[in-house]
Scaffold this motif. Structure first.
Motif, mmCIF file in Angstrom:
data_model
loop_
_atom_site.group_PDB
_atom_site.id
_atom_site.type_symbol
_atom_site.label_atom_id
_atom_site.label_comp_id
_atom_site.label_asym_id
_atom_site.label_seq_id
_atom_site.Cartn_x
_atom_site.Cartn_y
_atom_site.Cartn_z
ATOM 1 N N LYS A 125 -15.737 91.536 78.979
ATOM 2 C CA LYS A 125 -15.547 92.405 80.224
ATOM 3 C C LYS A 125 -14.680 93.520 78.861
ATOM 4 C CE LYS A 125 -15.836 90.273 84.673
ATOM 5 N NZ LYS A 125 -14.848 89.529 85.190
ATOM 6 N N PHE A 126 -14.207 92.813 78.268
ATOM 7 C CA PHE A 126 -12.955 93.832 77.598
ATOM 8 C C PHE A 126 -14.152 95.013 76.995
ATOM 9 C CE2 PHE A 126 -10.537 94.722 73.123
ATOM 10 C CZ PHE A 126 -9.873 95.454 73.971
ATOM 11 N N ILE A 127 -14.232 94.348 76.073
ATOM 12 C CA ILE A 127 -15.062 95.024 75.311
ATOM 13 C C ILE A 127 -16.412 96.490 76.370
ATOM 14 C CG2 ILE A 127 -17.777 95.071 73.207
ATOM 15 C CD1 ILE A 127 -16.629 92.624 72.337
ATOM 16 N N LEU A 128 -17.038 95.563 76.653
ATOM 17 C CA LEU A 128 -18.267 96.721 77.961
ATOM 18 C C LEU A 128 -17.306 97.442 78.450
ATOM 19 C CD1 LEU A 128 -20.187 94.195 79.897
ATOM 20 C CD2 LEU A 128 -20.215 95.303 77.855
ATOM 21 N N GLU A 129 -15.531 97.260 78.985
ATOM 22 C CA GLU A 129 -14.696 98.454 79.571
ATOM 23 C C GLU A 129 -14.224 99.531 78.677
ATOM 24 O OE1 GLU A 129 -12.059 96.282 81.795
ATOM 25 O OE2 GLU A 129 -13.369 96.095 83.619
ATOM 26 N N ASP A 187 -21.195 102.624 74.865
ATOM 27 C CA ASP A 187 -21.863 103.028 73.375
ATOM 28 C C ASP A 187 -21.699 101.231 73.432
ATOM 29 O OD1 ASP A 187 -21.829 105.163 73.333
ATOM 30 O OD2 ASP A 187 -21.306 105.674 71.270
ATOM 31 N N ASN A 188 -21.077 100.205 73.585
ATOM 32 C CA ASN A 188 -21.165 98.727 73.271
ATOM 33 C C ASN A 188 -21.558 98.374 74.289
ATOM 34 O OD1 ASN A 188 -19.144 99.493 71.649
ATOM 35 N ND2 ASN A 188 -17.048 98.531 73.688
ATOM 36 N N LEU A 189 -22.329 98.893 74.919
ATOM 37 C CA LEU A 189 -23.187 98.424 76.217
ATOM 38 C C LEU A 189 -24.940 97.461 75.485
ATOM 39 C CD1 LEU A 189 -24.215 96.618 79.341
ATOM 40 C CD2 LEU A 189 -25.114 99.098 79.280
ATOM 41 N N PRO A 190 -25.530 98.621 74.796
ATOM 42 C CA PRO A 190 -27.065 97.623 73.879
ATOM 43 C C PRO A 190 -26.357 96.583 73.130
ATOM 44 C CG PRO A 190 -26.355 99.933 73.827
ATOM 45 C CD PRO A 190 -25.501 100.132 74.700
ATOM 46 N N ILE A 191 -25.354 97.203 71.969
ATOM 47 C CA ILE A 191 -25.192 96.056 71.534
ATOM 48 C C ILE A 191 -24.707 94.750 71.782
ATOM 49 C CG2 ILE A 191 -23.078 95.696 68.718
ATOM 50 C CD1 ILE A 191 -22.566 98.444 68.826
ATOM 51 N N VAL A 192 -24.154 94.951 72.835
ATOM 52 C CA VAL A 192 -23.509 93.274 73.177
ATOM 53 C C VAL A 192 -24.709 92.866 74.170
ATOM 54 C CG1 VAL A 192 -22.608 92.833 75.251
ATOM 55 C CG2 VAL A 192 -21.658 94.108 74.084
ATOM 56 N N GLN A 193 -25.676 93.708 74.557
ATOM 57 C CA GLN A 193 -27.029 92.825 75.404
ATOM 58 C C GLN A 193 -27.816 92.083 73.939
ATOM 59 O OE1 GLN A 193 -28.002 93.108 79.204
ATOM 60 N NE2 GLN A 193 -29.322 91.410 78.229
ATOM 61 N N LYS A 194 -28.072 92.883 73.177
ATOM 62 C CA LYS A 194 -28.797 92.507 72.280
ATOM 63 C C LYS A 194 -28.143 91.516 71.588
ATOM 64 C CE LYS A 194 -31.661 94.847 69.042
ATOM 65 N NZ LYS A 194 -32.155 95.536 67.779
ATOM 66 N N TRP A 195 -26.768 91.029 71.622
ATOM 67 C CA TRP A 195 -26.343 89.672 71.014
ATOM 68 C C TRP A 195 -26.420 88.718 72.074
ATOM 69 C CZ3 TRP A 195 -20.874 92.293 69.462
ATOM 70 C CH2 TRP A 195 -20.854 92.769 68.129
ATOM 71 N N LEU A 196 -25.923 88.948 73.247
ATOM 72 C CA LEU A 196 -26.926 88.349 74.682
ATOM 73 C C LEU A 196 -28.198 87.358 74.431
ATOM 74 C CD1 LEU A 196 -24.638 89.654 77.919
ATOM 75 C CD2 LEU A 196 -24.404 87.636 76.140
ATOM 76 N N TYR A 243 -21.840 96.015 84.767
ATOM 77 C CA TYR A 243 -21.132 96.825 83.119
ATOM 78 C C TYR A 243 -23.166 97.606 82.978
ATOM 79 C CZ TYR A 243 -16.917 94.194 83.420
ATOM 80 O OH TYR A 243 -15.356 94.057 83.628
ATOM 81 N N GLY A 244 -24.124 96.552 83.832
ATOM 82 C CA GLY A 244 -25.752 96.765 83.008
ATOM 83 C C GLY A 244 -26.252 95.621 82.638
ATOM 84 N N ILE A 245 -24.807 95.083 82.173
ATOM 85 C CA ILE A 245 -25.368 93.532 81.232
ATOM 86 C C ILE A 245 -26.601 93.172 82.764
ATOM 87 C CG2 ILE A 245 -25.432 91.025 80.793
ATOM 88 C CD1 ILE A 245 -24.457 92.972 79.052
ATOM 89 N N LYS A 246 -27.870 92.269 81.699
ATOM 90 C CA LYS A 246 -29.321 92.044 82.342
ATOM 91 C C LYS A 246 -28.837 90.659 81.846
ATOM 92 C CE LYS A 246 -32.450 94.797 81.122
ATOM 93 N NZ LYS A 246 -32.963 95.697 80.487
ATOM 94 N N MET A 247 -29.908 89.528 82.922
ATOM 95 C CA MET A 247 -29.986 88.471 82.361
ATOM 96 C C MET A 247 -31.254 88.077 81.413
ATOM 97 S SD MET A 247 -29.479 85.546 82.979
ATOM 98 C CE MET A 247 -30.022 84.115 84.609
ATOM 99 N N PRO A 248 -31.375 88.039 79.639
ATOM 100 C CA PRO A 248 -32.467 88.268 79.291
ATOM 101 C C PRO A 248 -34.117 88.072 79.802
ATOM 102 C CG PRO A 248 -30.826 86.131 78.137
ATOM 103 C CD PRO A 248 -29.850 86.542 79.585
ATOM 104 N N ASP A 249 -34.948 88.247 79.295
ATOM 105 C CA ASP A 249 -36.432 88.307 79.820
ATOM 106 C C ASP A 249 -36.916 87.224 79.810
ATOM 107 O OD1 ASP A 249 -36.110 91.000 79.770
ATOM 108 O OD2 ASP A 249 -37.078 91.889 77.561
ATOM 109 N N TYR A 250 -36.256 86.264 78.278
ATOM 110 C CA TYR A 250 -36.968 85.040 78.723
ATOM 111 C C TYR A 250 -36.451 83.587 78.797
ATOM 112 C CZ TYR A 250 -32.658 84.860 75.929
ATOM 113 O OH TYR A 250 -31.689 84.693 75.176
ATOM 114 N N THR A 251 -35.659 83.973 80.380
ATOM 115 C CA THR A 251 -34.604 82.979 81.036
ATOM 116 C C THR A 251 -36.108 82.783 81.842
ATOM 117 O OG1 THR A 251 -33.914 84.736 82.263
ATOM 118 C CG2 THR A 251 -33.153 83.691 81.370
ATOM 119 N N GLU A 252 -37.474 83.072 82.308
ATOM 120 C CA GLU A 252 -38.174 82.622 82.880
ATOM 121 C C GLU A 252 -39.790 81.739 82.154
ATOM 122 O OE1 GLU A 252 -40.367 82.029 85.756
ATOM 123 O OE2 GLU A 252 -38.520 83.141 85.952
ATOM 124 N N THR A 253 -39.394 82.172 80.446
ATOM 125 C CA THR A 253 -40.049 80.751 79.685
ATOM 126 C C THR A 253 -38.407 79.388 79.979
ATOM 127 O OG1 THR A 253 -40.311 83.318 78.567
ATOM 128 C CG2 THR A 253 -40.485 80.518 77.213
#
Lengths: 120, 499
Positions: free
Chosen positions: B243-247, B251-260, B311-321
């Motif tokens: 939450k701290f990083i995203l707040e 610009d931190n959002l796409p980096i954090v999303q990729k790490w997630l 914050y704009g975070i999405k569940m990763p695409d592969y959770t369906e797999t």
């Protein structure tokens, strides 16, 4: 960017490049729809090995434990090399056939459906 | 004159935030050299909200109290020959897997949090990470002590530390933590602090600890209770960091999303070991892997991601797999270990008839169709005196380092093969996410220490399998192979007076 690192010129050493295998190359062998073997196998093979030698000497080691192994008709067997259909000339070497270092060679035998026909 | 007693608030301030100082004559950037290269933008560390209000002084007091209770129970367990009270000797193999596969990860986490506890620029975050670092060190120590009693009576425990750097399947957890520890401090915090500790930890600890409780293993259960309050702190730290990083900056959002996307997958692949432990290794089962995944990830994780959506975070695409794989994972994993158990530091076995019925009931759409026949084949071979140990060495995924055993969910009898070519060399992967993790940072994964390739290069003792076993310190014919007929099984029969 190929890595996010402290230094932009960071380069990772290739741990498994060809020269590290003492003259051999790695070939992965899989038998599709025969999941008795949990995964494909890695074999270090001489690049000059003929395909026929691979059939005679390596395939039995890789898959000989399977009850259907002796029923394989090698003249009818189908092959997938690195995800493309492949028709090997049995007299040629791995190099001549473009079976490269870390290539994946898959055997496909549609008439053999595995243990109890369950793809095993 | 008695010294003035500080009130709690002042004490907390002086012993945490007040430990920081201004950099008046040194360059702050040189003091925190890892803070910027990952691209994370921190504008104000003072916005950090301490996830728990704990000073070092009270931390020591709490922990010492917990240790006292814990070790009293360990002593009682040993004096009462607690090892004879577990449900069955097969159970002990689950904790062999824990000690060799999970405990060294506690140590790796200790090192990782020590690193972030030094390198993050904000004092609040540093103090929290330092405490977690000490917790992790405590966890590996107390785990070793919990299991040292079993080491007196069962094989496969004694060389866990030596094995961790060598054995093929232990490279899976080892490389997972090394991947995290060689990242920058913020990626480490998202990888281990958030993705692993917050999202996935329940799927690791609850199954092992309830497994211990269901199977009469009081030592391990007590460790679990003692670690619980630490884990609660770790989870709040994990949530605060994301939450701290995203707040701090958009610009931190796409980096954090990729790490997630990367770390939830890496963590999920690691949990393959837990899946097979739950479904195949516990004589008295707690719940199926599928049920655990639904409870702890789909339900709990689902509401967490809803919370992070703002914050704009999405569940990763592969959770369906993953949703589809939950009906296959444990069966495919145990099949790997069953056939390669000659090179593993624990025993494996075919499930009993009752266990197979339990698996059919829990996995009505997959077990009878795809997996029961595998065990029937294994049983048939065993009956002929040819217990199935496979030949050759498996092809491994370059990223997760698990043998290429996972299958396509559109056709569960077809192995899932993915590949990339980088600098003219071929690399192989078990799945789309493992491939994209590599493709994002190939320079990091080209030098993965893949156990199979190392054996074939002659770097693991050289020569044949016997030399590899020496290199592993794996006591051949004792700690490995089939459970039935093993020294473990024989000793158990003797204790229980069974012929």
């Amino acid at each position: 960017m190929t890595i996010r690192a402290l230094r932009d010129d960071y380069h990772g050493e290739f741990k498994d490049s060809l020269e590290k295998f003492g003259g051999a190359q790695l070939v992965y062998l899989g038998w599709d729809k025969h999941q008795m073997f949990c995964s494909s196998r890695a074999f270090p093979l001489p690049p000059e090995m003929r395909f026929q030698e691979l059939l005679d000497n390596v395939m039995p080691e890789a898959f000989g434990q399977h009850p259907e192994f002796n029923q394989i008709d090698w003249n009818k067997a189908q092959w997938i090399l690195d995800n493309s259909a492949f028709q090997p000339d049995h007299s040629k070497s791995l190099t001549e056939l473009d079976i490269g270092h870390k290539s994946l060679l898959r055997l496909v035998t549609p008439e053999l459906t595995g243990y109890k026909g369950a793809g095993i | 004159m008695s010294p003035k007693k500080l009130n709690l608030k002042d004490k907390y301030k002086l012993l945490t935030r007040d430990l920081d100082w201004e950099f008046s004559y040194e360059d702050r950037k040189e003091a925190f050299p890892y803070e910027e290269f990952e691209g994370i933008k921190i504008t104000d560390w003072d916005k950090w909200e301490d996830p728990f209000r704990l000073t070092m002084e009270s931390y020591w007091k709490y922990q010492a109290e917990k240790e006292k209770k814990l070790y009293a129970i360990y002593d009682a367990f040993a004096q009462n020959n607690g090892q004879t009270n577990v449900t069955d000797a097969r159970y002990v193999n689950a904790i062999k897997l824990f000690l060799t596969g999970v405990s060294p990860g506690e140590h790796a986490a200790h090192l990782g949090f020590a690193f972030t506890g030094r390198q993050m620029g904000g004092i609040g975050a540093r103090v929290a990470a330092q405490m977690q670092s000490i917790d992790e060190l405590r966890h590996i120590q107390t785990q070793i002590h919990a299991m040292s009693h079993y080491n007196k009576f069962f094989d496969g425990f004694d060389e866990f530390n030596h094995m961790h750097d060598r054995l093929w399947y232990l490279s899976v957890p080892k490389s997972f933590f090394e991947d995290a520890r060689t990242a920058g401090p913020f990626e480490f915090m998202i990888a281990i602090g958030f993705s692993f500790e917050y999202v996935l930890t329940n799927l690791l600890f609850v199954p092992f600890m309830s497994g211990a409780a269901y199977n009469g293993d009081m030592a391990t259960v007590t460790f679990g209770f003692s670690a619980q309050s630490d884990e609660a702190r770790h989870m709040t730290l994990g949530l605060e960091i994301i939450k701290f990083i995203l707040e701090q900056h958009e610009d931190n959002l796409p980096i954090v999303q990729k790490w997630l996307d990367k770390w939830l997958w890496r963590g999920y692949r690691l949990l393959t070991l837990v899946a097979m432990m739950m479904d195949y290794m516990l004589p008295q089962k707690v719940m199926s892997w599928q049920e655990a995944w639904e409870l702890y990830f789909e339900d709990a994780g689902g509401s967490l991601f809803k919370d992070l959506e703002r914050y704009g975070i999405k569940m990763p695409d592969y959770t369906e797999t993953i949703k589809q794989e939950k009906e296959h994972l444990s069966h495919q994993a145990w099949w790997i270990f069953y056939q390669y158990t000659h090179a593993a530091a624990f025993h494996t076995w075919t499930p009993t008839a009752e266990e197979m019925d339990w698996l059919s009931e829990k996995y009505p759409d997959t077990f009878d169709k795809y997996y029961r026949p595998r065990w029937e084949l294994a049983a048939e071979m065993e009956a002929k005196g040819e217990r199935f140990y496979t030949t050759g060495l498996p092809q491994l995924c370059q990223t997760c380092q698990i043998p290429m055993a996972f299958t396509e969910m559109s056709d569960p009898t077809q192995v899932s093969y993915r590949e990339s070519i980088y600098n003219d060399e071929r690399f192989h992967f078990c799945s789309d996410p493992c491939k994209s993790i590599f493709d994002n940072e190939p320079e990091k994964y080209v030098h993965a220490w893949l156990p199979v390739h190392q054996i074939l290069q002659g770097n693991c003792g050289g020569g044949g399998l016997d030399k590899v076993m020496e290199y592993y310190h794996l006591d051949d014919g004792v700690a490995n192979l089939e459970f039935e007929g093993s020294p473990d099984a024989e000793r158990w029969k003797e204790w229980k007076g069974v012929a």
